[in-house]
Design a protein around this motif. Structure first.
Motif, PDB file in Angstrom:
ATOM      1  N   ALA A   1      -6.772   8.705  12.006  1.00 23.86           N
ATOM      2  CA  ALA A   1      -5.772   7.780  12.535  1.00 23.86           C
ATOM      3  C   ALA A   1      -5.993   6.365  12.011  1.00 23.86           C
ATOM      4  CB  ALA A   1      -5.808   7.798  14.064  1.00 23.86           C
ATOM      5  N   LEU A   2      -7.253   5.933  11.964  1.00 21.89           N
ATOM      6  CA  LEU A   2      -7.552   4.579  11.494  1.00 21.89           C
ATOM      7  C   LEU A   2      -7.200   4.419  10.018  1.00 21.89           C
ATOM      8  CD1 LEU A   2      -8.750   1.783  12.008  1.00 21.89           C
ATOM      9  CD2 LEU A   2     -11.015   2.728  11.467  1.00 21.89           C
ATOM     10  N   GLU A   3      -7.588   5.388   9.191  1.00 21.44           N
ATOM     11  CA  GLU A   3      -7.304   5.290   7.757  1.00 21.44           C
ATOM     12  C   GLU A   3      -5.809   5.333   7.484  1.00 21.44           C
ATOM     13  OE1 GLU A   3      -9.511   7.560   4.971  1.00 21.44           O
ATOM     14  OE2 GLU A   3     -11.355   7.562   6.155  1.00 21.44           O
ATOM     15  N   LEU A   4      -5.090   6.156   8.225  1.00 21.19           N
ATOM     16  CA  LEU A   4      -3.641   6.207   8.037  1.00 21.19           C
ATOM     17  C   LEU A   4      -2.989   4.895   8.462  1.00 21.19           C
ATOM     18  CD1 LEU A   4      -2.753   9.821   9.260  1.00 21.19           C
ATOM     19  CD2 LEU A   4      -2.974   9.004   6.914  1.00 21.19           C
ATOM     20  N   ALA A   5      -3.447   4.311   9.556  1.00 24.92           N
ATOM     21  CA  ALA A   5      -2.879   3.042  10.017  1.00 24.92           C
ATOM     22  C   ALA A   5      -3.137   1.924   9.004  1.00 24.92           C
ATOM     23  CB  ALA A   5      -3.458   2.675  11.382  1.00 24.92           C
ATOM     24  N   ILE A   6      -4.368   1.873   8.480  1.00 26.38           N
ATOM     25  CA  ILE A   6      -4.683   0.842   7.489  1.00 26.38           C
ATOM     26  C   ILE A   6      -3.856   1.056   6.215  1.00 26.38           C
ATOM     27  CG2 ILE A   6      -6.498  -0.073   5.991  1.00 26.38           C
ATOM     28  CD1 ILE A   6      -8.500   0.563   8.203  1.00 26.38           C
TER      29      ILE A   6
ATOM     30  N   ILE B   1       2.580  -3.085  -8.983  1.00 31.34           N
ATOM     31  CA  ILE B   1       2.551  -3.324  -7.535  1.00 31.34           C
ATOM     32  C   ILE B   1       2.195  -2.047  -6.788  1.00 31.34           C
ATOM     33  CG2 ILE B   1       3.997  -3.909  -5.550  1.00 31.34           C
ATOM     34  CD1 ILE B   1       5.548  -5.783  -7.433  1.00 31.34           C
ATOM     35  N   ALA B   2       2.764  -0.911  -7.224  1.00 33.10           N
ATOM     36  CA  ALA B   2       2.470   0.362  -6.562  1.00 33.10           C
ATOM     37  C   ALA B   2       0.991   0.721  -6.689  1.00 33.10           C
ATOM     38  CB  ALA B   2       3.345   1.464  -7.150  1.00 33.10           C
ATOM     39  N   VAL B   3       0.438   0.582  -7.888  1.00 35.96           N
ATOM     40  CA  VAL B   3      -0.979   0.890  -8.097  1.00 35.96           C
ATOM     41  C   VAL B   3      -1.859  -0.080  -7.312  1.00 35.96           C
ATOM     42  CG1 VAL B   3      -2.808   1.052  -9.822  1.00 35.96           C
ATOM     43  CG2 VAL B   3      -0.536   1.953 -10.340  1.00 35.96           C
ATOM     44  N   ALA B   4      -1.442  -1.343  -7.246  1.00 30.23           N
ATOM     45  CA  ALA B   4      -2.209  -2.322  -6.467  1.00 30.23           C
ATOM     46  C   ALA B   4      -2.239  -1.942  -4.993  1.00 30.23           C
ATOM     47  CB  ALA B   4      -1.605  -3.715  -6.642  1.00 30.23           C
ATOM     48  N   ALA B   5      -1.146  -1.364  -4.496  1.00 27.39           N
ATOM     49  CA  ALA B   5      -1.129  -0.920  -3.097  1.00 27.39           C
ATOM     50  C   ALA B   5      -2.161   0.172  -2.866  1.00 27.39           C
ATOM     51  CB  ALA B   5       0.270  -0.426  -2.731  1.00 27.39           C
ATOM     52  N   TYR B   6      -2.256   1.120  -3.806  1.00 24.11           N
ATOM     53  CA  TYR B   6      -3.269   2.174  -3.666  1.00 24.11           C
ATOM     54  C   TYR B   6      -4.679   1.579  -3.655  1.00 24.11           C
ATOM     55  CZ  TYR B   6      -6.574   5.754  -5.092  1.00 24.11           C
ATOM     56  OH  TYR B   6      -7.669   6.570  -5.168  1.00 24.11           O
ATOM     57  N   ALA B   7      -4.953   0.712  -4.624  1.00 24.36           N
ATOM     58  CA  ALA B   7      -6.301   0.143  -4.731  1.00 24.36           C
ATOM     59  C   ALA B   7      -6.640  -0.684  -3.497  1.00 24.36           C
ATOM     60  CB  ALA B   7      -6.399  -0.706  -6.002  1.00 24.36           C
ATOM     61  N   ALA B   8      -5.684  -1.510  -3.044  1.00 23.63           N
ATOM     62  CA  ALA B   8      -5.949  -2.343  -1.871  1.00 23.63           C
ATOM     63  C   ALA B   8      -6.155  -1.491  -0.624  1.00 23.63           C
ATOM     64  CB  ALA B   8      -4.788  -3.318  -1.662  1.00 23.63           C
ATOM     65  N   GLY B   9      -5.350  -0.438  -0.470  1.00 22.59           N
ATOM     66  CA  GLY B   9      -5.517   0.436   0.684  1.00 22.59           C
ATOM     67  C   GLY B   9      -6.854   1.150   0.685  1.00 22.59           C
TER      68      GLY B   9
ATOM     69  N   GLY C   1      -8.778   2.425   3.948  1.00 25.43           N
ATOM     70  CA  GLY C   1      -7.608   3.115   4.453  1.00 25.43           C
ATOM     71  C   GLY C   1      -7.185   4.207   3.489  1.00 25.43           C
ATOM     72  N   SER C   2      -6.041   4.792   3.741  1.00 27.46           N
ATOM     73  CA  SER C   2      -5.515   5.841   2.880  1.00 27.46           C
ATOM     74  C   SER C   2      -4.733   5.203   1.729  1.00 27.46           C
ATOM     75  CB  SER C   2      -4.603   6.781   3.684  1.00 27.46           C
ATOM     76  OG  SER C   2      -3.967   7.696   2.823  1.00 27.46           O
ATOM     77  N   GLY C   3      -5.312   5.204   0.560  1.00 23.84           N
ATOM     78  CA  GLY C   3      -4.635   4.645  -0.597  1.00 23.84           C
ATOM     79  C   GLY C   3      -3.403   5.440  -0.988  1.00 23.84           C
ATOM     80  N   PHE C   4      -3.443   6.752  -0.781  1.00 24.15           N
ATOM     81  CA  PHE C   4      -2.305   7.586  -1.156  1.00 24.15           C
ATOM     82  C   PHE C   4      -1.094   7.284  -0.270  1.00 24.15           C
ATOM     83  CE2 PHE C   4      -5.909  10.282  -2.600  1.00 24.15           C
ATOM     84  CZ  PHE C   4      -5.602  10.256  -3.951  1.00 24.15           C
ATOM     85  N   LEU C   5      -1.309   7.081   1.023  1.00 20.47           N
ATOM     86  CA  LEU C   5      -0.206   6.705   1.884  1.00 20.47           C
ATOM     87  C   LEU C   5       0.298   5.311   1.529  1.00 20.47           C
ATOM     88  CD1 LEU C   5       1.600   7.372   4.286  1.00 20.47           C
ATOM     89  CD2 LEU C   5      -0.161   6.411   5.795  1.00 20.47           C
ATOM     90  N   ALA C   6      -0.622   4.417   1.170  1.00 23.02           N
ATOM     91  CA  ALA C   6      -0.234   3.051   0.815  1.00 23.02           C
ATOM     92  C   ALA C   6       0.658   3.029  -0.417  1.00 23.02           C
ATOM     93  CB  ALA C   6      -1.485   2.197   0.588  1.00 23.02           C
ATOM     94  N   VAL C   7       0.298   3.778  -1.456  1.00 22.03           N
ATOM     95  CA  VAL C   7       1.099   3.751  -2.681  1.00 22.03           C
ATOM     96  C   VAL C   7       2.460   4.391  -2.444  1.00 22.03           C
ATOM     97  CG1 VAL C   7       0.150   5.918  -3.596  1.00 22.03           C
ATOM     98  CG2 VAL C   7       1.105   4.254  -5.156  1.00 22.03           C
ATOM     99  N   TYR C   8       2.532   5.435  -1.639  1.00 17.74           N
ATOM    100  CA  TYR C   8       3.826   6.078  -1.381  1.00 17.74           C
ATOM    101  C   TYR C   8       4.748   5.156  -0.596  1.00 17.74           C
ATOM    102  CZ  TYR C   8       7.260   9.583  -0.028  1.00 17.74           C
ATOM    103  OH  TYR C   8       8.438  10.264   0.171  1.00 17.74           O
ATOM    104  N   LEU C   9       4.232   4.507   0.452  1.00 17.40           N
ATOM    105  CA  LEU C   9       5.067   3.618   1.253  1.00 17.40           C
ATOM    106  C   LEU C   9       5.484   2.388   0.453  1.00 17.40           C
ATOM    107  CD1 LEU C   9       3.333   3.763   4.757  1.00 17.40           C
ATOM    108  CD2 LEU C   9       5.452   4.858   4.035  1.00 17.40           C
ATOM    109  N   ALA C  10       4.551   1.804  -0.306  1.00 11.54           N
ATOM    110  CA  ALA C  10       4.901   0.639  -1.112  1.00 11.54           C
ATOM    111  C   ALA C  10       5.980   0.988  -2.134  1.00 11.54           C
ATOM    112  CB  ALA C  10       3.660   0.094  -1.820  1.00 11.54           C
ATOM    113  N   SER C  11       5.864   2.141  -2.765  1.00 14.71           N
ATOM    114  CA  SER C  11       6.859   2.562  -3.754  1.00 14.71           C
ATOM    115  C   SER C  11       8.202   2.830  -3.093  1.00 14.71           C
ATOM    116  CB  SER C  11       6.370   3.815  -4.481  1.00 14.71           C
ATOM    117  OG  SER C  11       5.138   3.586  -5.120  1.00 14.71           O
TER     118      SER C  11
END
Length: 576
Positions: free
Chosen positions: A202-207, A241-249, A254-264
């Motif tokens: 839950a924490l990783e998904l939220a982040i 920007i999409a790749v940066a979202a993964y790396a930052a997440g 947090g979940s980088g894969f969820l971050a890149v999908y949502l950012a994209s």
């Protein structure tokens, strides 16, 4: 990697000659893979099987005689490829289609994954004899679905938007919790208690969600307000920007894969300049990522070692396909009252793609006992059940009568910012099936500050008049000032979906705008220039005294065209 084209000695740097050989082999593999897409589209099989076949053919049991066993390198390249694939999927996801399916997809990606992991792991433990750690790893690995594999075999079967929305959103969201589970189960030492594991997930998904949305909205704001000097820079910036979202997440734990999908997804729905070019660039990178990833996974597998794990893979796949996936769909969609026909199709459409095979390298890198067998079982399971499910999906969709009725095709709108003029050029393509066909330019009712300035038809361009009738295949050039740019695009899309009455009597969907005031369009009727061809039927519409489109009059929302001459040109109201 050992073989004719491989360098001898792992410590020696790559020479120019070896680089030339590598480029030749790589380009030939890409060309073969591109040609294989044609075969895939005709046979109905997902292209991943053909790419895996290319890798196996190049391997040590194939004609290439290339020995490759670097699971760590495969995992790193697979992660990078998965980031690109998720970015491409997010950019192509339409918010208006996925929004109604979002709650169901979230439940399937969390509670549904837990159900699938538990049932599959129990089958692997009791029926195949794997210990619980290995069984849980396999259950988690194969719980990730691949929408690209599903849609690649359903091109000719248009499904209801709710089904496609759930499948697409589920495949984008369930990678994140599955990766967390596989990493947790592959960690040496005892597995955390279930409540600790749920808290970590839950924490990783939220982040990841917070980082992805923040990066996506910030990137969209920047790209919309900073005009880059060259149009080719926009696709590069979007992917960066999409790749940066993964790396930052990921770096924020947090979940980088969820971050890149949502950012994209945010970027793909933000009406950025040159949006079609952005998606085309991402799609090309996605194809390269898929080809490279699958070929590498095919190289990693040793075919003669798969024989002993064939039947265990079939048994586990049977439990997954016939029990775990249907229960996952049944439990996950229970609160949403989705018809059983759609649930049956979504149960059978849980195709597995690249992600399970990539995730199967995680226990190999971690040194988990029996990890090679886990990889072999997952590889066989993905191949066998993709061969079974892929060709039968279109048949099942037709048998369940889930082919959707013909819907109006969406318009292709490309925007180019005019920074110094504080305006935008919108290039609009009218595709087959669009309800903009037969609509007059005046009937578009664009907001004040937007106008259709040019129409290209059959390779010839002309300046339209208010009575010019639009047709399928037309390309329009619309100029809009900065404040009304979004409203103009919404209005164009609404007319494409609902026709000239979009916005009246509930037509045109939620994106439709109400009729614009009488000053919405002001055209100067141009003279016919030599060599410029006016469309059939439009010439007789352009007559002296045509005053354009009159405004909305009366409480009943009716409109009239002022200046239309002749008894046959009276407005008959809004009735169909």
């Amino acid at each position: 990697m050992n073989g004719p084209a491989a360098c001898e000695g792992k410590e020696r740097p790559l020479t120019v000659h070896q680089l030339n050989e590598l480029l030749l082999v790589g380009s030939l593999v890409l060309l073969i893979a591109v040609a294989a897409v044609r075969i895939s589209s005709r046979s109905g099989l997902p292209s991943l099987l053909l790419y895996l076949g290319i890798g196996v053919a190049m391997g040590q049991d194939g004609i290439g005689d290339v020995a490759f066993d670097n699971a760590e390198l495969t995992q790193v390249i697979g992660y990078a490829a998965l980031v690109v694939i998720l970015a491409e999927g997010g950019l192509g996801t339409k918010w208006k289609e996925i929004r109604p399916a979002l709650p169901a997809a979230v439940v399937l990606s969390t509670l549904g994954v837990a159900v699938s992991v538990g049932i599959t792991a129990a089958g692997a433990h009791y029926l195949v004899g794997l210990d619980w750690r290995q069984a849980l790893i396999i259950g988690a690995v194969v719980s990730s679905t691949d929408a690209a594999a599903v849609f690649s075999v359903l091109r000719k079967v248009p499904l209801p938007s709710r089904v496609t929305g759930v499948l697409e959103a589920e495949s984008g969201f369930n990678d994140a919790p599955v990766v967390i589970l596989v990493v947790a189960f592959s960690t040496t030492g005892p597995v955390d208690h279930w409540y600790v594991l749920l808290g970590e997930i839950a924490l990783e998904l939220a982040i990841g969600a917070a980082v992805g949305l923040a990066v996506g909205f910030a990137g969209a704001y920047g790209l919309r307000h900073v005009a880059l000097p060259a149009s080719g820079l926009y696709p590069i910036a979007v992917m960066a920007i999409a790749v940066a979202a993964y790396a930052a997440g990921s770096m924020a734990h947090g979940s980088g894969f969820l971050a890149v999908y949502l950012a994209s997804m945010v970027l793909g729905n933000a009406k950025l300049p040159h949006a079609p070019a952005n998606r085309g660039f991402a799609e090309g990178l996605g194809w390269i990522a898929q080809i490279g990833m699958f070929v590498l996974l095919g190289l990693l597998v040793t075919p003669h070692e798969l024989v002993n794990d064939f039947w265990p893979a079939v048994v586990i796949g049977l439990v997954l396909t016939m029990v775990a996936r249907p229960m996952e769909v049944l439990v996950g969609l229970l609160p949403f009252r989705i018809p059983w026909q759609e649930q049956a199709l979504m149960s059978w459409a849980g195709l597995r793609g690249a992600v399970p095979i990539i995730l199967a390298t995680i226990p190999m890198v971690a040194g988990i006992e029996g990890s090679e067998r886990i990889f072999n079982i997952v590889f066989v399971l993905v191949v066998v059940y993709t061969l079974i499910q892929g060709p039968t999906l279109p048949w099942l969709a037709k048998a369940l009568r889930l082919g959707s009725s013909a819907e109006a095709a969406d318009l292709g709108v490309e925007s180019a910012p005019l920074e110094r003029l504080r305006g935008h050029l919108l290039s609009v393509a009218v595709p087959e099936g669009s309800r903009m066909h037969g609509v007059e330019v005046a009937e578009l009712r664009l907001p004040a500050g937007a106008a259709v300035t040019l129409v290209v038809r059959d390779g010839k361009s002309f300046v339209p008049g208010p009575a010019t009738v639009l047709r399928h295949g037309d390309e329009l050039l619309v100029v809009a000032t900065d404040p009304v740019r979004d409203a103009a695009e919404r209005r164009l899309r609404a007319v494409g979906q609902g026709g000239k009455l979009a916005g009246w009597l509930g037509t045109g969907g939620s994106t439709a705008l109400g009729p614009a005031p009488a000053t919405a369009l002001r055209f100067h009727l141009p003279g016919r220039s030599e060599g410029t061809e006016e469309p059939d039927g439009a010439e007789k519409e352009q007559r002296a005294g045509h005053a354009g489109h009159a405004g909305r009059s009366g409480r009943d929302g009716r409109s009239e065209h002022a200046g239309r001459s002749g008894r046959d040109r009276r407005q008959k109201g809004t009735a169909g």
